[in-house]
Design a protein around this motif. Sequence first.
Motif, PDB file in Angstrom:
ATOM      1  N   GLY A 105      67.182  32.119  58.975  1.00 11.15           N
ATOM      2  CA  GLY A 105      67.317  32.807  57.696  1.00 11.15           C
ATOM      3  C   GLY A 105      67.772  31.887  56.589  1.00 11.15           C
ATOM      4  O   GLY A 105      67.640  32.209  55.395  1.00 11.15           O
ATOM      5  N   GLN A 106      68.349  30.734  56.969  1.00  6.82           N
ATOM      6  CA  GLN A 106      68.778  29.755  55.973  1.00  6.82           C
ATOM      7  C   GLN A 106      67.616  28.880  55.502  1.00  6.82           C
ATOM      8  O   GLN A 106      67.756  28.145  54.524  1.00  6.82           O
ATOM      9  N   ILE A 107      66.494  28.943  56.226  1.00  3.45           N
ATOM     10  CA  ILE A 107      65.304  28.206  55.796  1.00  3.45           C
ATOM     11  C   ILE A 107      64.632  29.002  54.684  1.00  3.45           C
ATOM     12  O   ILE A 107      64.605  30.239  54.699  1.00  3.45           O
ATOM     13  N   SER A 108      64.098  28.313  53.722  1.00  2.02           N
ATOM     14  CA  SER A 108      63.425  29.006  52.623  1.00  2.02           C
ATOM     15  C   SER A 108      62.232  29.789  53.152  1.00  2.02           C
ATOM     16  O   SER A 108      61.585  29.390  54.139  1.00  2.02           O
ATOM     17  N   LEU A 109      61.944  30.898  52.500  1.00  5.08           N
ATOM     18  CA  LEU A 109      60.827  31.739  52.920  1.00  5.08           C
ATOM     19  C   LEU A 109      59.516  30.959  52.882  1.00  5.08           C
ATOM     20  O   LEU A 109      58.658  31.141  53.751  1.00  5.08           O
ATOM     21  N   THR A 110      59.379  30.081  51.903  1.00  2.00           N
ATOM     22  CA  THR A 110      58.152  29.292  51.787  1.00  2.00           C
ATOM     23  C   THR A 110      57.909  28.449  53.037  1.00  2.00           C
ATOM     24  O   THR A 110      56.818  28.463  53.608  1.00  2.00           O
ATOM     25  N   GLU A 111      58.958  27.721  53.472  1.00  2.00           N
ATOM     26  CA  GLU A 111      58.810  26.858  54.642  1.00  2.00           C
ATOM     27  C   GLU A 111      58.667  27.671  55.923  1.00  2.00           C
ATOM     28  O   GLU A 111      57.893  27.312  56.811  1.00  2.00           O
ATOM     29  N   TRP A 112      59.432  28.765  56.025  1.00  2.00           N
ATOM     30  CA  TRP A 112      59.343  29.605  57.218  1.00  2.00           C
ATOM     31  C   TRP A 112      57.950  30.192  57.369  1.00  2.00           C
ATOM     32  O   TRP A 112      57.369  30.188  58.466  1.00  2.00           O
ATOM     33  N   LEU A 113      57.396  30.687  56.278  1.00  2.00           N
ATOM     34  CA  LEU A 113      56.062  31.278  56.307  1.00  2.00           C
ATOM     35  C   LEU A 113      55.006  30.207  56.594  1.00  2.00           C
ATOM     36  O   LEU A 113      54.072  30.436  57.365  1.00  2.00           O
ATOM     37  N   LYS A 114      55.170  29.050  55.989  1.00  2.00           N
ATOM     38  CA  LYS A 114      54.204  27.966  56.193  1.00  2.00           C
ATOM     39  C   LYS A 114      54.154  27.543  57.655  1.00  2.00           C
ATOM     40  O   LYS A 114      53.074  27.372  58.231  1.00  2.00           O
ATOM     41  N   GLU A 115      55.319  27.388  58.275  1.00  2.00           N
ATOM     42  CA  GLU A 115      55.354  26.969  59.675  1.00  2.00           C
ATOM     43  C   GLU A 115      54.822  28.060  60.601  1.00  2.00           C
ATOM     44  O   GLU A 115      54.176  27.768  61.616  1.00  2.00           O
ATOM     45  N   THR A 116      55.080  29.318  60.271  1.00  2.00           N
ATOM     46  CA  THR A 116      54.556  30.422  61.077  1.00  2.00           C
ATOM     47  C   THR A 116      53.039  30.448  61.050  1.00  2.00           C
ATOM     48  O   THR A 116      52.384  30.588  62.096  1.00  2.00           O
ATOM     49  N   LEU A 117      52.468  30.326  59.859  1.00  2.00           N
ATOM     50  CA  LEU A 117      51.017  30.331  59.730  1.00  2.00           C
ATOM     51  C   LEU A 117      50.391  29.112  60.405  1.00  2.00           C
ATOM     52  O   LEU A 117      49.350  29.216  61.055  1.00  2.00           O
ATOM     53  N   ARG A 118      51.053  27.968  60.265  1.00  2.00           N
ATOM     54  CA  ARG A 118      50.539  26.753  60.890  1.00  2.00           C
ATOM     55  C   ARG A 118      50.544  26.884  62.417  1.00  2.00           C
ATOM     56  O   ARG A 118      49.578  26.491  63.085  1.00  2.00           O
ATOM     57  N   ALA A 119      51.624  27.424  62.964  1.00  2.00           N
ATOM     58  CA  ALA A 119      51.710  27.597  64.421  1.00  2.00           C
ATOM     59  C   ALA A 119      50.638  28.566  64.916  1.00  2.00           C
ATOM     60  O   ALA A 119      50.042  28.365  65.984  1.00  2.00           O
ATOM     61  N   ASP A 120      50.365  29.617  64.143  1.00  2.00           N
ATOM     62  CA  ASP A 120      49.344  30.584  64.542  1.00  2.00           C
ATOM     63  C   ASP A 120      47.965  29.952  64.526  1.00  2.00           C
ATOM     64  O   ASP A 120      47.138  30.225  65.415  1.00  2.00           O
ATOM     65  N   ILE A 121      47.701  29.106  63.541  1.00  2.00           N
ATOM     66  CA  ILE A 121      46.406  28.412  63.481  1.00  2.00           C
ATOM     67  C   ILE A 121      46.242  27.488  64.688  1.00  2.00           C
ATOM     68  O   ILE A 121      45.170  27.406  65.287  1.00  2.00           O
ATOM     69  N   GLU A 122      47.308  26.792  65.053  1.00  2.00           N
ATOM     70  CA  GLU A 122      47.244  25.893  66.207  1.00  2.00           C
ATOM     71  C   GLU A 122      46.973  26.660  67.493  1.00  2.00           C
ATOM     72  O   GLU A 122      46.186  26.216  68.345  1.00  2.00           O
ATOM     73  N   GLU A 123      47.591  27.831  67.649  1.00  2.00           N
ATOM     74  CA  GLU A 123      47.344  28.650  68.836  1.00  2.00           C
ATOM     75  C   GLU A 123      45.899  29.148  68.868  1.00  2.00           C
ATOM     76  O   GLU A 123      45.253  29.151  69.921  1.00  2.00           O
ATOM     77  N   SER A 124      45.397  29.563  67.705  1.00  2.00           N
ATOM     78  CA  SER A 124      44.010  30.024  67.638  1.00  2.00           C
ATOM     79  C   SER A 124      43.043  28.883  67.931  1.00  2.00           C
ATOM     80  O   SER A 124      42.030  29.072  68.611  1.00  2.00           O
ATOM     81  N   ALA A 125      43.358  27.698  67.429  1.00  2.00           N
ATOM     82  CA  ALA A 125      42.499  26.536  67.676  1.00  2.00           C
ATOM     83  C   ALA A 125      42.454  26.206  69.164  1.00  2.00           C
ATOM     84  O   ALA A 125      41.400  25.844  69.700  1.00  2.00           O
ATOM     85  N   GLU A 126      43.594  26.327  69.843  1.00  2.00           N
ATOM     86  CA  GLU A 126      43.624  26.070  71.284  1.00  2.00           C
ATOM     87  C   GLU A 126      42.749  27.057  72.043  1.00  2.00           C
ATOM     88  O   GLU A 126      42.048  26.691  72.995  1.00  2.00           O
ATOM     89  N   LYS A 127      42.771  28.329  71.624  1.00  2.00           N
ATOM     90  CA  LYS A 127      41.924  29.334  72.272  1.00  2.00           C
ATOM     91  C   LYS A 127      40.442  29.038  72.029  1.00  2.00           C
ATOM     92  O   LYS A 127      39.609  29.197  72.926  1.00  2.00           O
ATOM     93  N   MET A 128      40.133  28.609  70.809  1.00  2.00           N
ATOM     94  CA  MET A 128      38.742  28.317  70.478  1.00  2.00           C
ATOM     95  C   MET A 128      38.228  27.090  71.221  1.00  2.00           C
ATOM     96  O   MET A 128      37.051  26.994  71.552  1.00  2.00           O
TER      97      MET A 128
END
Length: 232
Positions: A105-128
């Motif tokens: 919660g101490q991380i800025s929303l911008t960075e938290w959201l960016k890392e969440t989206l990036r991690a989701d893309i990496e997981e999707s790429a692994e499935k693909m």
Amino acid sequence: MINDNPYGVMAIWEQGDMVMKSVALLLLTMSIISWYVIISRAWQVVKLRTIVKNSSAFWHSQSFEQGLELLEKNKPNTFNPFVSLALNGQDAVEHHEQSKQDLHGQISLTEWLKETLRADIEESAEKMQAGLPVLASVGSTAPFVGLFGTVWGIYHALVGIGASGQASIDKVAGPVGEALIMTAFGLAVAIPAVLGYNTLTRSNKAIISKLQRFARQLHAYFLTGSPRKGAV
């Protein structure tokens, strides 16, 4: 008749020893696996391309929920990285707002959201990309497996010549045929695997590029409440 041909495929199989038969079965297994991966991954790419076309309609919807429905249009039970990205992004924003006392919660929303989206893309790429390393392995090893069969067939031919004491064509033709057919089998297995790997990799990269663009648009939407300019 094919069965009467002393140099046909069946005759070669019957004349071959356990090593040659093992090589042939190994190449057949590699071929079946590679074609299964090619067909299944190609079908996935076709479905994902349909989803990519629907992704642009997301930003023309009147609400986030309506946009999700448009993303799932015609493909409700399909692996959908765009829906996953949107839902995980929404959950990340809500979780961040409700967990101000936690460390993240101490991380800025911008960075938290960016890392969440990036991690989701990496997981999707692994499935693909699932199964593509198999194609790479088959494409790189099948020629050498066939070459091993070739070397063994030539060795078998030389042994036959030495045992008979004469180099007549009937003593050499069978083992040499085994050697040549193993080379052809190895190439027949490797070439589709290499072509399939390259084609699927290019297609997946194009889809991942669209997914990354969609993630940037979602990032701007969740932070500002509206999609970034040029989102459509």
